[in-house]
Write a protein that holds these residues in place. Structure first.
Motif, PDB file in Angstrom:
ATOM      1  N   PHE A   1     -44.205  23.478  73.413  1.00  0.00           N
ATOM      2  CA  PHE A   1     -44.683  24.598  73.431  1.00  0.00           C
ATOM      3  C   PHE A   1     -45.569  25.032  73.194  1.00  0.00           C
ATOM      4  O   PHE A   1     -46.619  25.595  72.315  1.00  0.00           O
TER       5      PHE A   1
ATOM      6  N   ARG B   1     -50.727  27.870  74.434  1.00  0.00           N
ATOM      7  CA  ARG B   1     -51.397  28.114  73.860  1.00  0.00           C
ATOM      8  C   ARG B   1     -52.668  26.887  73.438  1.00  0.00           C
ATOM      9  O   ARG B   1     -53.740  27.810  73.009  1.00  0.00           O
TER      10      ARG B   1
ATOM     11  N   SER C   1     -42.135  26.259  76.948  1.00  0.00           N
ATOM     12  CA  SER C   1     -41.682  27.471  77.178  1.00  0.00           C
ATOM     13  C   SER C   1     -42.746  28.373  78.673  1.00  0.00           C
ATOM     14  O   SER C   1     -43.103  29.476  78.570  1.00  0.00           O
TER      15      SER C   1
ATOM     16  N   GLY D   1     -37.320  29.976  75.109  1.00  0.00           N
ATOM     17  CA  GLY D   1     -38.019  29.858  74.134  1.00  0.00           C
ATOM     18  C   GLY D   1     -37.338  30.254  73.243  1.00  0.00           C
ATOM     19  O   GLY D   1     -36.713  30.588  73.247  1.00  0.00           O
ATOM     20  N   THR D   2     -37.606  31.475  71.811  1.00  0.00           N
ATOM     21  CA  THR D   2     -37.165  31.658  71.369  1.00  0.00           C
ATOM     22  C   THR D   2     -37.779  33.720  70.657  1.00  0.00           C
ATOM     23  O   THR D   2     -38.131  33.871  71.433  1.00  0.00           O
ATOM     24  N   HIS D   3     -38.196  33.406  69.580  1.00  0.00           N
ATOM     25  CA  HIS D   3     -39.116  34.539  69.720  1.00  0.00           C
ATOM     26  C   HIS D   3     -40.288  34.137  68.433  1.00  0.00           C
ATOM     27  O   HIS D   3     -40.442  33.723  67.541  1.00  0.00           O
TER      28      HIS D   3
ATOM     29  N   ARG E   1     -34.658  28.904  64.298  1.00  0.00           N
ATOM     30  CA  ARG E   1     -35.571  28.552  64.608  1.00  0.00           C
ATOM     31  C   ARG E   1     -35.991  28.667  63.165  1.00  0.00           C
ATOM     32  O   ARG E   1     -36.386  29.236  62.246  1.00  0.00           O
TER      33      ARG E   1
HETATM   34  O1  LIG Z   1     -40.621  30.174  72.483  1.00  0.00           O
HETATM   35  C1  LIG Z   1     -40.966  29.655  70.879  1.00  0.00           C
HETATM   36  O2  LIG Z   1     -40.206  30.086  70.302  1.00  0.00           O
HETATM   37  C2  LIG Z   1     -41.790  29.622  71.521  1.00  0.00           C
HETATM   38  C3  LIG Z   1     -43.473  29.229  72.566  1.00  0.00           C
HETATM   39  C4  LIG Z   1     -44.238  29.086  72.038  1.00  0.00           C
HETATM   40  C5  LIG Z   1     -45.619  28.900  70.873  1.00  0.00           C
HETATM   41  N1  LIG Z   1     -44.609  28.658  70.051  1.00  0.00           N
HETATM   42  C6  LIG Z   1     -42.642  28.846  70.060  1.00  0.00           C
END
Ligand SMILES: O=C(O)c1cccnc1
Ligand SMILES: Nc1ncnc2c1ncn2[C@@H]1O[C@H](COP(=O)(O)OP(=O)(O)OP(=O)(O)O)[C@@H](O)[C@H]1O
Ligand SMILES: O=P(O)(O)OC[C@H]1O[C@H](OP(=O)(O)OP(=O)(O)O)[C@H](O)[C@@H]1O
Ligand SMILES: [Mg+2]
Length: 463
Positions: free
Chosen positions: A177, A180, A204, A218-220, A329
Motif C-alpha cells: 500500500f 503515497r 494498490s 484494495g479496500t476503501h 480492515r
Molecule cells: O486499499 C486500501 O485499503 C489502501 C490503499 C492504499 C493505502 N492504504 C490503504
C-alpha cells in the motif's frame, strides 16, 4: 520487429527500459569525463571486466533477493545516444574537449558488451558478482551508475518484502500500500514491482498493475466512511439478489432489521449500544456498489462498538440475497486484540444466525506495520488474514540503501584490484565463476567463487 520511438529506432527486440528516464544520461558526470579521458588516451577500446556486487546483506540479515536485472538488460540492449543527448554532453564537458569524442559517442552501443548474471529473484550473498560486464572500458564505465541504480533499490525493497513475507508466514495475504509514501513516482512503481517479486501478493498501485500485471487489491478509506452523514442520503435502495431471481426494494431497511437483530442478541456476542448510523450508511452504500466484493474499514468511529456490528448487519443483509461479504480492515488501535475480538464476533454471528463460514470472514490490518510489528502480532496471537503495508516497506525505513558497487576486476586480461585501508573495500580481482554447493539433503550450503579458468568443484561421491 523494429520500433521507432522518441529515442530513435531500436536495433533489437528487447524492449526499452520501463522508465523513460533511464537513458545514457542517467549517470554521474564523472563517467563522461573518464570516458573522454579513455578516448583521449586511446584506451577506450581496451577490454575491461567489471563485477557488480554488494558487500553486506541489508537489514542486518543474512541474505539478499537480487532484483533489477531485467531493466539492466533493457538498458544495455538499447544503449544508444540521440543527437540531442550528444549535444547536451558537448555542453556539459569542458570546452577544451575535442569533437572527435562526440563522433565516437555517436557510434557507441553495447554490441561489444557481454553480460553474465545470476537470475533475477535469486537469493544472493555478499561479494558474489550479481552481474559481470565485459566490454570496451569506456562503454562499460558509462554503464556503471545506471546499472548500480537499477539494482540497488530493486534488490533492497525485494529483500525487505521477502523479510516481511517470512515474518508474516506463507498463509497471510500481503498487500503493498506504499505508493503515497514512496520516494516519488519511480520509487512507487519500483516498490510495487519488486515487492511483488519479493513475495507480496498484490498492490494498490494501479499503474504498477498495468505495467507489470501485478494483481490489484484494495479496500476503501476513512474519507468514504466519514463522507456519509445519515442513511437518508441513500436514494437508490434496491438490490437484486446474486442469482437475479429476486429484488430487495429496500436494502437499507433490510440492513437496519439485521442491526436490530444483532443488537437484541448482544448478550451472546458482547455488549454494544447504538452504532454510528452515518458509518452504517457508508457501509450500506458500499455494499450496494459492490455486493460481490463488500468489505469495510471499521475503525473510523469505534471498532467494536460500531464498525464491526455495522459491518455484520450489512454482511447479513447481503447474505439474505446470496452475496458473500469479503471482510473488514482495521487501521488503528491494538491490531492483535481487535482482530481477535472481531473474529469472536464473526464466529458468534455464525453460530447465532446459522450463517455458514461467517466466522472465517477476512480481517485485514494496516497502520505503520513493519517486520517488527508483524513479529509482535505473531507472538501475541492475532486473527489477521491480510496485512496492508506501506511506509516502512517501500521506503525501506530500516536501511536506506544496499551498497551495491561496480568494480574493475580485469583489463586486457590482466587482473586488477582496488586496495583499501578498509579490508572490506578491497576488491577481488579476475573473472570468476560462482557455484552454489548443495548438501545431500538438497539445501544450499555455500557459494563458492573460483577463477574463470580454474576447475569446477567436484561432487564428492565417497559417502
Ligand atoms: O486499499 C486500501 O485499503 C489502501 C490503499 C492504499 C493505502 N492504504 C490503504
Ligand atoms: N498488538 C500490537 N502489537 C504491537 N504493535 C502494534 C499492535 N497493534 C498495533 N501496533 C502498531 O502500533 C502502532 C500504533 O500506532 P499509533 O498509536 O500511531 O496508531 P493508532 O493511534 O492506533 O492509530 P492512528 O494511525 O489513527 O494514529 C502502529 O505502528 C501499529 O502497527
Ligand atoms: O501505514 P502504512 O504502512 O503507511 O500503510 C498505508 C496507510 O495509508 C493509509 O492511511 P492514510 O495515508 O490515509 O492516513 P493515516 O496514516 O492517517 O492512516 C492506510 O489507511 C494506511 O494506514
Ligand atoms: Mg496510517
Amino acid at each position: 520487429m523494429e520500433k521507432q520511438t522518441e529515442n530513435g529506432p531500436t536495433t533489437n527486440t528487447i524492449p526499452r527500459p520501463t522508465n523513460p528516464m533511464v537513458t545514457p544520461l542517467l549517470t554521474d558526470l564523472y563517467q563522461y569525463t573518464m570516458a573522454y579521458a579513455y578516448w583521449k588516451a586511446g584506451k577506450h577500446h581496451e577490454r575491461a571486466v567489471f563485477d557488480l556486487f554488494f558487500r553486506r546483506s541489508p537489514f542486518g540479515g543474512e541474505y539478499t533477493v537480487f532484483a533489477g536485472l531485467e531493466e539492466c538488460i533493457r538498458f544495455i540492449a538499447n544503449f544508444k545516444f540521440t543527437e540531442e543527448e550528444i549535444n547536451f554532453i558537448r555542453d556539459a564537458l569542458p570546452g577544451t574537449c575535442e569533437e572527435g569524442f562526440l563522433d565516437y559517442l555517436r557510434q557507441v552501443d553495447c554490441s561489444e558488451v557481454e553480460v553474465y548474471a545470476i537470475a533475477e529473484g535469486s537469493v544472493v550473498f555478499p561479494r558474489v558478482p550479481l552481474i559481470r560486464v565485459e566490454g570496451p572500458v569506456a562503454v562499460a564505465q558509462l554503464l556503471e551508475t545506471t546499472l548500480v541504480n537499477l539494482v540497488n533499490y530493486a534488490s533492497l525493497v525485494a529483500t525487505n518484502a521477502a523479510r516481511h513475507r517470512i515474518v508474516a508466514g506463507k498463509s497471510k495475504m500481503l498487500l503493498e500500500f506504499g505508493l503515497r509514501r514512496a520516494q516519488g513516482p519511480d520509487g512507487g512503481i519500483s516498490a510495487s514491482r519488486y515487492c511483488y517479486l519479493g513475495g507480496f501478493d498484490a498492490t494498490s498501485n494501479v499503474a504498477a498493475g498495468r505495467l507489470f500485471g501485478i494483481p490489484l487489491k484494495g479496500t476503501h478509506s476513512h474519507a468514504f466512511v466519514s463522507s456519509f452523514m445519515s442513511p437518508d442520503e441513500i436514494v437508490e435502495k434496491s438490490l437484486c439478489s446474486a442469482d437475479g431471481s429476486t429484488t430487495c426494494q429496500d436494502f437499507v431497511g433490510l440492513v437496519h432489521t439485521w442491526l436490530n437483530k444483532i443488537q437484541r442478541t448482544r448478550l451472546s456476542i458482547g455488549s454494544f449500544g447504538d452504532t454510528n448510523l452515518s458509518e452504517l450508511a457508508a457501509f450500506t452504500s458500499y455494499a450496494l456498489a459492490f455486493p460481490n466484493n463488500f468489505l469495510a474499514l471499521v475503525d473510523t468511529y469505534d471498532v467494536l462498538r460500531s464498525g464491526i456490528p455495522n459491518f455484520c448487519a450489512v454482511a447479513l443483509a447481503l447474505n439474505d440475497l446470496r452475496y458473500k461479504a469479503i471482510g473488514v480492515r482495521l487501521d488503528s488501535g491494538d491490531l492483535a486484540y481487535l482482530s481477535c475480538e472481531a473474529r469472536k464476533f464473526f464466529q458468534a454471528i455464525e453460530k447465532e444466525f446459522g450463517v455458514p463460514d461467517f466466522g472465517t470472514m477476512s480481517i485485514a490490518a494496516s497502520n505503520d506495520l513493519n517486520e517488527e510489528t508483524l513479529d509482535h502480532l505473531k507472538k501475541q496471537g492475532h486473527e489477521v488474514d491480510a496485512f496492508g503495508i506501506g511506509t516502512y516497506l517501500v521506503t525501506c525505513y530500516a536501511q536506506a540503501a544496499l551498497g551495491c558497487v561496480f568494480k574493475l576486476v580485469e583489463i586486457n586480461n590482466q587482473p586488477r584490484m582496488k586496495l583499501s585501508e578498509d579490508v572490506s573495500k578491497v576488491s577481488i580481482p579476475c573473472k570468476k565463476r560462482c557455484y552454489r554447493l548443495y548438501g545431500k539433503e538438497g539445501y544450499a550450503l555455500v557459494d563458492l567463487m573460483v577463477g574463470e579458468n580454474e576447475p569446477a568443484p567436484k561432487v564428492c561421491t565417497n559417502q
